[in-house]
Design a protein around this motif. Structure first.
Motif, PDB file in Angstrom:
ATOM      1  N   VAL A 125      47.110  64.164  31.249  1.00 14.44           N
ATOM      2  CA  VAL A 125      46.611  62.793  31.338  1.00 14.44           C
ATOM      3  C   VAL A 125      47.708  61.921  31.932  1.00 14.44           C
ATOM      4  CG1 VAL A 125      45.745  60.800  30.054  1.00 14.44           C
ATOM      5  CG2 VAL A 125      45.092  63.117  29.343  1.00 14.44           C
ATOM      6  N   PHE A 126      47.419  61.342  33.094  1.00 10.69           N
ATOM      7  CA  PHE A 126      48.370  60.438  33.742  1.00 10.69           C
ATOM      8  C   PHE A 126      48.219  59.055  33.137  1.00 10.69           C
ATOM      9  CE2 PHE A 126      48.566  63.873  36.654  1.00 10.69           C
ATOM     10  CZ  PHE A 126      49.776  63.747  37.320  1.00 10.69           C
ATOM     11  N   THR A 127      49.312  58.525  32.611  1.00 12.34           N
ATOM     12  CA  THR A 127      49.278  57.224  31.959  1.00 12.34           C
ATOM     13  C   THR A 127      50.654  56.580  31.998  1.00 12.34           C
ATOM     14  OG1 THR A 127      48.701  56.059  29.906  1.00 12.34           O
ATOM     15  CG2 THR A 127      49.729  58.236  29.671  1.00 12.34           C
ATOM     16  N   THR A 128      50.670  55.279  31.853  1.00  9.99           N
ATOM     17  CA  THR A 128      51.939  54.561  31.723  1.00  9.99           C
ATOM     18  C   THR A 128      52.104  54.039  30.302  1.00  9.99           C
ATOM     19  OG1 THR A 128      50.869  52.500  32.446  1.00  9.99           O
ATOM     20  CG2 THR A 128      51.947  53.846  34.151  1.00  9.99           C
ATOM     21  N   ARG A 129      51.146  54.362  29.442  1.00  6.29           N
ATOM     22  CA  ARG A 129      51.142  53.849  28.063  1.00  6.29           C
ATOM     23  C   ARG A 129      51.138  54.990  27.060  1.00  6.29           C
ATOM     24  NH1 ARG A 129      45.937  52.095  27.650  1.00  6.29           N
ATOM     25  NH2 ARG A 129      45.408  52.925  29.667  1.00  6.29           N
ATOM     26  N   GLU A 130      51.451  54.645  25.825  1.00  6.65           N
ATOM     27  CA  GLU A 130      51.306  55.592  24.714  1.00  6.65           C
ATOM     28  C   GLU A 130      49.830  55.628  24.341  1.00  6.65           C
ATOM     29  OE1 GLU A 130      53.755  56.829  22.143  1.00  6.65           O
ATOM     30  OE2 GLU A 130      55.474  56.466  23.439  1.00  6.65           O
ATOM     31  N   LEU A 131      49.249  56.812  24.296  1.00  7.91           N
ATOM     32  CA  LEU A 131      47.839  56.967  23.963  1.00  7.91           C
ATOM     33  C   LEU A 131      47.694  57.914  22.778  1.00  7.91           C
ATOM     34  CD1 LEU A 131      46.362  57.380  27.563  1.00  7.91           C
ATOM     35  CD2 LEU A 131      46.261  55.351  26.113  1.00  7.91           C
ATOM     36  N   PRO A 132      46.627  57.731  21.995  1.00 15.57           N
ATOM     37  CA  PRO A 132      46.399  58.639  20.873  1.00 15.57           C
ATOM     38  C   PRO A 132      45.972  60.018  21.365  1.00 15.57           C
ATOM     39  CG  PRO A 132      44.543  57.150  21.114  1.00 15.57           C
ATOM     40  CD  PRO A 132      45.592  56.709  22.106  1.00 15.57           C
ATOM     41  N   LYS A 133      46.160  60.994  20.489  1.00 15.81           N
ATOM     42  CA  LYS A 133      45.835  62.381  20.837  1.00 15.81           C
ATOM     43  C   LYS A 133      45.028  62.991  19.692  1.00 15.81           C
ATOM     44  CE  LYS A 133      48.376  66.652  21.704  1.00 15.81           C
ATOM     45  NZ  LYS A 133      49.706  67.219  21.877  1.00 15.81           N
ATOM     46  N   PRO A 134      43.868  63.558  19.983  1.00 22.43           N
ATOM     47  CA  PRO A 134      43.084  64.191  18.917  1.00 22.43           C
ATOM     48  C   PRO A 134      43.802  65.436  18.373  1.00 22.43           C
ATOM     49  CG  PRO A 134      41.936  64.362  21.036  1.00 22.43           C
ATOM     50  CD  PRO A 134      43.196  63.609  21.275  1.00 22.43           C
ATOM     51  N   ALA A 135      43.671  65.640  17.104  1.00 27.19           N
ATOM     52  CA  ALA A 135      44.308  66.786  16.451  1.00 27.19           C
ATOM     53  C   ALA A 135      43.845  68.087  17.089  1.00 27.19           C
ATOM     54  CB  ALA A 135      43.973  66.783  14.958  1.00 27.19           C
ATOM     55  N   GLY A 136      44.797  68.970  17.362  1.00 26.49           N
ATOM     56  CA  GLY A 136      44.501  70.306  17.865  1.00 26.49           C
ATOM     57  C   GLY A 136      44.261  70.409  19.357  1.00 26.49           C
ATOM     58  N   ALA A 137      44.224  69.291  20.075  1.00 27.83           N
ATOM     59  CA  ALA A 137      43.959  69.332  21.515  1.00 27.83           C
ATOM     60  C   ALA A 137      45.264  69.543  22.280  1.00 27.83           C
ATOM     61  CB  ALA A 137      43.296  68.032  21.959  1.00 27.83           C
ATOM     62  N   ASP A 138      45.199  70.340  23.341  1.00 25.45           N
ATOM     63  CA  ASP A 138      46.367  70.587  24.191  1.00 25.45           C
ATOM     64  C   ASP A 138      46.389  69.529  25.294  1.00 25.45           C
ATOM     65  OD1 ASP A 138      48.449  71.480  25.740  1.00 25.45           O
ATOM     66  OD2 ASP A 138      47.642  73.487  26.078  1.00 25.45           O
ATOM     67  N   ILE A 139      46.906  68.361  24.943  1.00 25.15           N
ATOM     68  CA  ILE A 139      46.973  67.233  25.873  1.00 25.15           C
ATOM     69  C   ILE A 139      48.430  66.988  26.207  1.00 25.15           C
ATOM     70  CG2 ILE A 139      46.498  64.786  26.200  1.00 25.15           C
ATOM     71  CD1 ILE A 139      44.190  65.205  24.158  1.00 25.15           C
ATOM     72  N   ARG A 140      48.694  66.859  27.488  1.00 23.96           N
ATOM     73  CA  ARG A 140      50.052  66.629  27.964  1.00 23.96           C
ATOM     74  C   ARG A 140      50.063  65.317  28.749  1.00 23.96           C
ATOM     75  NH1 ARG A 140      51.167  72.930  29.735  1.00 23.96           N
ATOM     76  NH2 ARG A 140      50.097  73.789  27.914  1.00 23.96           N
ATOM     77  N   PHE A 141      50.699  64.315  28.183  1.00 22.03           N
ATOM     78  CA  PHE A 141      50.761  63.010  28.827  1.00 22.03           C
ATOM     79  C   PHE A 141      51.828  63.027  29.906  1.00 22.03           C
ATOM     80  CE2 PHE A 141      49.039  62.000  24.568  1.00 22.03           C
ATOM     81  CZ  PHE A 141      47.814  61.501  24.984  1.00 22.03           C
ATOM     82  N   VAL A 142      51.473  62.493  31.074  1.00 20.56           N
ATOM     83  CA  VAL A 142      52.346  62.523  32.241  1.00 20.56           C
ATOM     84  C   VAL A 142      52.569  61.098  32.719  1.00 20.56           C
ATOM     85  CG1 VAL A 142      52.594  63.371  34.605  1.00 20.56           C
ATOM     86  CG2 VAL A 142      51.348  64.735  32.931  1.00 20.56           C
ATOM     87  N   GLN A 143      53.816  60.762  32.955  1.00 22.48           N
ATOM     88  CA  GLN A 143      54.144  59.477  33.577  1.00 22.48           C
ATOM     89  C   GLN A 143      54.806  59.763  34.904  1.00 22.48           C
ATOM     90  OE1 GLN A 143      56.401  56.972  30.971  1.00 22.48           O
ATOM     91  NE2 GLN A 143      54.696  56.725  29.553  1.00 22.48           N
ATOM     92  N   GLY A 144      54.556  58.902  35.861  1.00 21.92           N
ATOM     93  CA  GLY A 144      55.162  59.100  37.167  1.00 21.92           C
ATOM     94  C   GLY A 144      54.148  59.556  38.183  1.00 21.92           C
ATOM     95  N   ASP A 145      54.678  59.985  39.323  1.00 27.54           N
ATOM     96  CA  ASP A 145      53.793  60.328  40.436  1.00 27.54           C
ATOM     97  C   ASP A 145      53.291  61.768  40.334  1.00 27.54           C
ATOM     98  OD1 ASP A 145      55.653  62.148  41.923  1.00 27.54           O
ATOM     99  OD2 ASP A 145      56.828  60.309  42.131  1.00 27.54           O
ATOM    100  N   VAL A 146      52.222  62.026  41.057  1.00 26.97           N
ATOM    101  CA  VAL A 146      51.565  63.331  41.059  1.00 26.97           C
ATOM    102  C   VAL A 146      52.508  64.422  41.562  1.00 26.97           C
ATOM    103  CG1 VAL A 146      49.719  64.646  42.168  1.00 26.97           C
ATOM    104  CG2 VAL A 146      49.227  62.414  41.179  1.00 26.97           C
ATOM    105  N   ALA A 147      53.268  64.123  42.608  1.00 21.34           N
ATOM    106  CA  ALA A 147      54.160  65.140  43.186  1.00 21.34           C
ATOM    107  C   ALA A 147      55.167  65.647  42.160  1.00 21.34           C
ATOM    108  CB  ALA A 147      54.891  64.570  44.408  1.00 21.34           C
TER     109      ALA A 147
END
Length: 187
Positions: A81-103
């Motif tokens: 998930v591309f974001t510039t903010r802190e976001l909640p994460k559902p329990a047990g989900a493999d979510i990786r928060f990304v900041q910055g550019d796609v490259a």
């Protein structure tokens, strides 16, 4: 190495979400709630989303209160998930928060995908960032029989016909399914 796909639904006039970032118009279409399996990329081992898409999914299905609902669409696949903010994460989900550019994030995304495909679920600007760096291989669009007054555009970039080649066009229920391969820039 797998492909990077932008696979999404759009209104007939090119919006992937309405003015309030909602997809309720899409789910109102016959079979919009339960799309035909042929409309979903079967080889995707990693999903990529922007913060707006991610937050809408969390709210629409009340996933934070019911974390088991995350797997109904995402399965156990890693989701970047591309974001510039802190976001909640559902329990047990493999979510990786990304900041910055796609490259900068692309090597980690490709490593997580292994030999599988990367599915850019939304939004259009995020898919455009992959396109901008020459990392988008395919655009698949399921066009719904809906016209919206405004909202988030499908792909807020100018992409000329020399970059796209029609692979297939077919009717799938109420949707027109268009698949284009993306050619690299000729620079």
């Amino acid at each position: 190495m797998g492909r990077i796909l932008f696979d999404t639904a759009t209104s007939a006039n090119g919006f992937i979400a309405d003015e309030t970032n909602s997809l309720s118009w899409l789910f109102a279409v016959e079979n919009g709630q339960t799309p035909d399996d042929s409309l979903l990329p079967s080889g995707a081992t990693v999903l990529v989303e922007g913060a707006t898409t991610y937050e809408w999914v969390l709210a629409e299905s009340d996933i934070l209160a019911h974390p088991d609902r995350w797997a109904e669409f995402h399965g156990d696949r890693p989701t970047f998930v591309f974001t510039t903010r802190e976001l909640p994460k559902p329990a047990g989900a493999d979510i990786r928060f990304v900041q910055g550019d796609v490259a900068s994030a692309l090597p980690e995304i490709r490593a997580a995908a292994g030999d599988g495909d990367v599915w850019i679920v939304g939004g259009g600007d995020l898919a455009g960032q992959f396109l901008d760096i020459g990392a988008l291989d395919e655009i698949a669009v399921s066009v719904a029989p809906v016209f919206l007054a405004g909202g988030a555009p499908l792909l807020p970039r100018r992409v000329e016909s020399d970059r796209l080649r029609l692979v297939s066009a077919e009717a799938v229920g109420q949707f027109a399914r268009l698949i284009y391969s993306v050619r690299p820039t000729s620079e």
